[in-house]
Design a protein around this motif. Structure first.
Motif, short mmCIF file in Angstrom:
data_model
loop_
_atom_site.label_atom_id
_atom_site.label_comp_id
_atom_site.label_asym_id
_atom_site.label_seq_id
_atom_site.Cartn_x
_atom_site.Cartn_y
_atom_site.Cartn_z
N THR A 27 0.94 -1.40 0.01
CA THR A 27 0.01 -0.06 -0.14
C THR A 27 0.85 1.33 0.00
OG1 THR A 27 -1.84 -1.19 1.01
CG2 THR A 27 -1.79 1.15 1.30
N LYS A 28 1.85 1.24 0.96
CA LYS A 28 2.99 2.33 0.76
C LYS A 28 3.63 2.57 -0.53
CE LYS A 28 3.51 2.70 5.91
NZ LYS A 28 4.30 2.33 6.87
N ALA A 29 4.00 1.42 -0.74
CA ALA A 29 4.88 1.52 -2.41
C ALA A 29 3.78 2.11 -3.69
CB ALA A 29 5.21 0.37 -2.55
N SER A 30 2.62 1.46 -3.28
CA SER A 30 1.55 2.21 -4.27
C SER A 30 1.61 3.37 -4.35
CB SER A 30 0.36 1.30 -4.08
OG SER A 30 -0.71 1.95 -5.08
N LEU A 31 1.24 4.17 -3.21
CA LEU A 31 0.98 5.56 -2.91
C LEU A 31 2.30 6.21 -3.50
CD1 LEU A 31 -0.97 5.67 0.41
CD2 LEU A 31 -1.88 6.11 -2.03
N ASN A 32 3.56 5.97 -2.91
CA ASN A 32 4.69 6.23 -3.34
C ASN A 32 4.91 6.46 -4.82
OD1 ASN A 32 7.34 7.60 -2.49
ND2 ASN A 32 8.22 5.65 -2.87
N THR A 39 4.85 3.03 -12.31
CA THR A 39 3.98 1.94 -12.36
C THR A 39 4.74 0.56 -12.04
OG1 THR A 39 3.96 1.90 -14.81
CG2 THR A 39 2.19 2.86 -13.72
N GLY A 40 3.94 -0.54 -11.91
CA GLY A 40 4.78 -1.62 -11.91
C GLY A 40 3.92 -2.90 -11.18
N LEU A 41 4.68 -3.74 -10.94
CA LEU A 41 4.11 -5.27 -10.38
C LEU A 41 5.23 -5.58 -9.34
CD1 LEU A 41 1.95 -7.66 -10.43
CD2 LEU A 41 3.65 -8.45 -11.95
N LEU A 42 4.42 -6.23 -8.19
CA LEU A 42 5.30 -6.82 -7.11
C LEU A 42 4.78 -7.93 -6.92
CD1 LEU A 42 7.37 -6.17 -4.72
CD2 LEU A 42 5.50 -5.57 -3.15
N LEU A 43 5.69 -9.04 -7.03
CA LEU A 43 5.48 -10.42 -6.82
C LEU A 43 6.12 -10.75 -5.35
CD1 LEU A 43 5.71 -12.03 -10.26
CD2 LEU A 43 3.51 -11.37 -9.07
N HIS A 44 5.39 -11.60 -4.68
CA HIS A 44 6.06 -12.07 -3.44
C HIS A 44 5.66 -13.67 -3.32
CE1 HIS A 44 5.68 -13.11 0.85
NE2 HIS A 44 6.52 -12.32 1.06
N ILE A 45 6.94 -14.19 -2.89
CA ILE A 45 6.71 -15.66 -2.65
C ILE A 45 7.79 -15.88 -1.67
CG2 ILE A 45 8.25 -16.29 -4.68
CD1 ILE A 45 7.05 -19.07 -4.82
N ASP A 46 7.16 -16.64 -0.35
CA ASP A 46 8.33 -17.27 0.73
C ASP A 46 9.32 -16.41 0.92
OD1 ASP A 46 6.87 -19.49 0.48
OD2 ASP A 46 8.32 -20.43 -0.98
N GLY A 47 9.14 -15.10 1.38
CA GLY A 47 9.98 -14.05 1.66
C GLY A 47 10.68 -13.57 0.80
N SER A 48 10.69 -13.87 -0.42
CA SER A 48 11.29 -13.00 -1.67
C SER A 48 10.53 -12.22 -2.36
CB SER A 48 11.87 -14.09 -2.67
OG SER A 48 12.90 -14.92 -1.94
N TRP A 92 -2.03 0.52 -12.92
CA TRP A 92 -1.65 0.31 -11.61
C TRP A 92 -0.52 1.05 -11.22
CZ3 TRP A 92 -0.84 -5.06 -13.47
CH2 TRP A 92 -2.11 -5.70 -13.46
N SER A 93 -0.53 1.81 -9.99
CA SER A 93 1.18 2.45 -9.41
C SER A 93 1.80 1.29 -8.87
CB SER A 93 0.60 3.56 -8.35
OG SER A 93 -0.12 3.06 -7.35
N MET A 94 0.95 0.34 -8.49
CA MET A 94 1.58 -0.79 -8.04
C MET A 94 0.91 -1.84 -7.64
SD MET A 94 4.56 -2.61 -7.76
CE MET A 94 5.61 -1.10 -8.07
N GLY A 95 0.87 -2.80 -8.85
CA GLY A 95 0.05 -4.13 -8.61
C GLY A 95 0.72 -5.23 -7.78
N PHE A 96 -0.09 -5.79 -6.90
CA PHE A 96 0.45 -6.88 -6.11
C PHE A 96 -0.08 -8.05 -6.20
CE2 PHE A 96 0.39 -9.05 -2.04
CZ PHE A 96 1.48 -9.52 -1.77
N ALA A 97 0.54 -9.11 -6.36
CA ALA A 97 0.36 -10.67 -6.01
C ALA A 97 0.96 -11.61 -5.34
CB ALA A 97 0.12 -11.37 -7.72
N GLY A 98 0.37 -12.07 -4.18
CA GLY A 98 1.27 -13.20 -3.59
C GLY A 98 1.07 -14.53 -4.51
#
Length: 145
Positions: A27-32, A39-48, A92-98
């Motif tokens: 959420t903070k990254a998206s606003l920033n 714009t961009g995308l953030l993927l998260h898996i197992d701490g990475s 998206w200012s930042m899309g996110f998917a786990g």
């Protein structure tokens, strides 16, 4: 206007993060990013994390420098930095998917990579492009927050 680029990097969280903490980070990254026209995308898996940042070169480079100084990340590694004709994540200012290891194993060319339990930190440029291509073909879009 500065040329449009995307910078793709991987990093590892310095400590285990709850879903709430990850969502707060997103959420903070998206606003920033929105204020910086990134714009961009953030993927998260197992701490990475795998993050794709798109925008004017100067702004993206500056943001990446901030990220590398963030104490919540370690082993930040730039995997790909190149000029692009248009944004792939303009909505998206930042899309996110786990994502899960199982979901990544379903991508042709990555199924061998995740068998041994390796995390995103070891992704090569070729493997990052496979992840990016899979996303552009529609994978994980329903999970984007």
């Amino acid at each position: 206007m500065d040329k449009l680029i995307h910078l793709i990097y991987v990093s590892t969280a310095t400590q285990e993060m709850s879903q709430e903490q990850i969502y707060e980070l997103f959420t903070k990254a998206s606003l920033n990013n929105q204020t910086k026209e990134i714009t961009g995308l953030l993927l998260h898996i197992d701490g990475s994390f795998l993050q794709i940042l798109e925008g004017e070169q100067e702004k993206v480079t500056s943001l990446y420098q901030e990220i590398t100084k963030d104490e919540r990340h370690t082993h930040s590694k730039k995997v790909l930095f190149e000029e692009i004709e248009e944004r792939g994540f303009a909505n998206w200012s930042m899309g996110f998917a786990g994502v899960t290891r199982e979901e990544l194993r379903l991508i042709d060319g990555l199924n061998d990579f995740f068998v041994g339990g390796t995390v995103l930190q070891d992704l090569s440029e070729e493997k990052v492009l496979k992840v990016l291509s899979a996303f552009k073909e529609g994978r994980w879009r329903e999970k984007i927050q």
